[in-house]
Design a protein around this motif. Sequence first.
Motif, short mmCIF file in Angstrom:
data_model
loop_
_atom_site.label_atom_id
_atom_site.label_comp_id
_atom_site.label_asym_id
_atom_site.label_seq_id
_atom_site.Cartn_x
_atom_site.Cartn_y
_atom_site.Cartn_z
N GLU A 30 0.65 -1.20 0.09
CA GLU A 30 -0.05 0.07 0.12
C GLU A 30 0.94 1.44 -0.01
OE1 GLU A 30 -2.60 -0.44 3.47
OE2 GLU A 30 -3.72 -1.93 2.60
N ASP A 31 1.81 1.41 0.98
CA ASP A 31 2.64 2.30 0.82
C ASP A 31 3.61 2.47 -0.35
OD1 ASP A 31 2.36 3.05 3.38
OD2 ASP A 31 3.59 1.58 4.21
N ALA A 38 2.38 1.88 -3.51
CA ALA A 38 1.34 2.15 -4.59
C ALA A 38 1.01 3.95 -4.19
CB ALA A 38 0.18 1.77 -4.30
N ARG A 39 1.30 4.19 -3.03
CA ARG A 39 1.03 5.66 -2.61
C ARG A 39 2.35 6.57 -2.73
NH1 ARG A 39 -0.31 6.71 2.34
NH2 ARG A 39 0.09 4.78 3.25
N VAL A 61 4.84 6.35 -0.66
CA VAL A 61 5.28 6.92 0.57
C VAL A 61 6.95 6.82 0.74
CG1 VAL A 61 5.13 7.02 3.14
CG2 VAL A 61 3.16 6.20 1.68
N ARG A 71 7.22 -0.14 -5.94
CA ARG A 71 6.99 1.02 -6.43
C ARG A 71 7.12 1.47 -7.99
NH1 ARG A 71 8.23 5.36 -2.09
NH2 ARG A 71 8.97 6.52 -3.73
#
Length: 218
Positions: free
Chosen positions: A71-72, A74-75, A77, A173
């Motif tokens: 999730e991180d 995809a965002r 971060v 990423r």
Amino acid sequence: MTATDSLSDSRPDSLSVWLRVRREVDWRSAPALERVPPGRDGFRSWCCGPVRRRNPIRAERLLAAHALAREDAARLVPLDFALLARWQREVLGTTEVPAFRTGDAYAKGGRERYGLSPHTWSDFDACLREAADPGVPLAARGARVYLDVAFFHPFSDGNARAALLTLVHVLARDGIVLPEVGPLQITRYADDPAGAADLAALIGVLNRRTMTSSSVKQ
């Protein structure tokens, strides 16, 4: 300080050795990676297979941490110690976010000692930021950050799992998911530049397996 502690403290600082070796490796010669349609997720398969057979609780914790890491990714971060610590809370099943170690760390039966200085934490975050450097091939960035986590050894427990999660995150990423992660998990040594380069090459090999698998399905 016990006699054992004294002996341990006299051993070379493998973290300092790694930081020197890290600068010597020809990272730019690492293979280019190719994005392919989504297929087998090697990390999930590893958790649901051999990890779950050995320890179902550990497998579930790793899957939860993996979901956060993806999730991180995809965002997009930014990668830093605080992010790794959030994943590590899931890995270890603790209620509090793990802190950075407060003393020297040891691995490989005590054969490698990773020193601690006032700059270790900031040096670690600086190395993590380099994982986003587009001037270095992605396979090299993944291999390098895996080894950074292994040799900075930031946590009191679970550093090998943290290293693998970080590698998976960095590749994700850029849309890369390896079909296998088992081959990545062999013992690595801080004083081995050829081994570091070989890890980047292995990531390239696994990526090509993804491409082959995808072409067969088509």
